[in-house]
Design a protein around this motif. Structure first.
Motif, short mmCIF file in Angstrom:
data_model
loop_
_atom_site.label_atom_id
_atom_site.label_comp_id
_atom_site.label_asym_id
_atom_site.label_seq_id
_atom_site.Cartn_x
_atom_site.Cartn_y
_atom_site.Cartn_z
N UNK A 106 8.51 -4.91 -9.99
CA UNK A 106 8.23 -3.69 -10.76
C UNK A 106 8.77 -2.47 -10.03
N UNK A 107 8.98 -1.41 -10.78
CA UNK A 107 9.50 -0.18 -10.18
C UNK A 107 8.38 0.84 -10.00
N UNK A 112 10.69 5.09 -8.49
CA UNK A 112 11.57 4.14 -9.17
C UNK A 112 12.06 3.00 -8.31
N UNK A 113 11.65 2.95 -7.04
CA UNK A 113 12.10 1.86 -6.17
C UNK A 113 11.42 0.56 -6.56
N UNK A 114 12.16 -0.57 -6.52
CA UNK A 114 11.53 -1.85 -6.83
C UNK A 114 10.67 -2.34 -5.67
N UNK A 150 -4.25 -1.90 -6.55
CA UNK A 150 -3.34 -0.88 -6.04
C UNK A 150 -2.13 -1.50 -5.35
N UNK A 151 -0.98 -0.95 -5.62
CA UNK A 151 0.25 -1.40 -4.98
C UNK A 151 0.89 -0.19 -4.29
N UNK A 152 1.25 -0.38 -3.03
CA UNK A 152 1.84 0.71 -2.26
C UNK A 152 3.35 0.53 -2.22
N UNK A 153 4.03 1.63 -2.53
CA UNK A 153 5.50 1.60 -2.57
C UNK A 153 6.06 1.62 -1.14
N UNK A 154 6.99 0.70 -0.86
CA UNK A 154 7.62 0.66 0.46
C UNK A 154 8.54 1.85 0.68
N UNK A 155 9.07 2.39 -0.42
CA UNK A 155 10.06 3.46 -0.30
C UNK A 155 9.43 4.83 -0.12
N UNK A 156 8.46 5.17 -0.97
CA UNK A 156 7.90 6.53 -0.92
C UNK A 156 6.44 6.55 -0.48
N UNK A 157 5.86 5.37 -0.26
CA UNK A 157 4.50 5.22 0.26
C UNK A 157 3.42 5.71 -0.69
N UNK A 158 3.78 5.93 -1.93
CA UNK A 158 2.77 6.26 -2.95
C UNK A 158 2.04 4.98 -3.35
N UNK A 159 0.72 5.07 -3.48
CA UNK A 159 -0.05 3.93 -3.96
C UNK A 159 -0.47 4.18 -5.40
#
Ligand SMILES: [Zn+2]
Length: 213
Positions: A106-107, A112-114, A150-159
């Motif tokens: 998912x993005x 928008x990072x996968x 909750x899923x934390x984005x590896x790219x922007x660290x937004x959860x």
């Protein structure tokens, strides 16, 4: 790596229709009545749950099929009636996440990072539970993991909760669904008459995606 349970024969796929807003729900009887009026539903299937129906006479006018989209029966499925069929379960209290072997990363809703490691991260916590990171993953039906995980984005660290991530046509979150079996991903799409009828059910616009168990 989470091992995905599989049925004995490889599932062709299903087309899943659901409100675009995963928090919205429509009463099961309301959906069934509307789809009966359209001619999308045939008889109730004798060998399945009360929420399963054979396809009705208007199937071809409501869903556009390409290629060999509709499987008429198949190996390992002798127990079910032949031909396309639909399932309209009651809405769940909370949104569920639907995903399968066809689901892609998912993005992130923020950047928008996968998220490549989504499968490892998803089936952890049940509704309201906050599982410590060290705990063993709880068993979780891959078609109905809790969508607020909750899923934390590896790219922007937004959860963000899983339901806010962008799953494209390869997964999604919903409380109310209409599923059409068996449709290979991308080979069946709802036509305008069906889209219009679903959008009129009071839950806002509907979207669709595909799941392969
Ligand atoms: Zn991000």
């Amino acid at each position: 790596m989470q091992i995905i349970p599989r049925t004995t024969s490889l599932h062709t796929g299903r087309l899943v229709l659901a409100p675009a807003d995963p928090l919205q729900a429509v009463d099961q009887a309301t959906i069934i009545a509307a789809l009966h009026r359209l001619g999308l539903l045939g008889g109730q299937r004798s060998d399945a749950a009360a929420s399963a129906f054979a396809a009705g006479p208007a199937l071809g006018a409501l869903i556009g099929f390409t290629g060999c989209a509709v499987q008429f029966g198949g190996e390992g499925r002798a127990a079910i009636d032949v031909g396309p069929w639909l399932r309209i379960p009651p809405p769940s209290e909370a949104p569920r996440l639907f995903w399968g072997r066809n689901t892609r990363p998912p993005r992130c809703p923020a950047c928008g990072a996968p998220l490549r490691s989504w499968r490892e991260r998803l089936p952890v916590a049940a509704a309201g539970d906050v599982a410590p990171a060290s705990s063993a993953p709880a068993s979780c039906d891959p078609t109905s993991c809790n969508a607020v995980q909750p899923l934390r984005c590896d790219a922007c660290e937004t959860t963000s909760p899983a339901l806010r991530w962008r799953w494209g046509r390869h997964g999604g979150a919903a409380r109310s669904t209409v599923s059409i079996e068996e449709v290979f991903p991308g080979e069946g799409t709802p036509l305008p008459a069906l889209v219009k009828a679903l959008d009129a059910l009071g839950a806002g616009p509907w979207v669709f995606f595909y799941i392969q168990d």
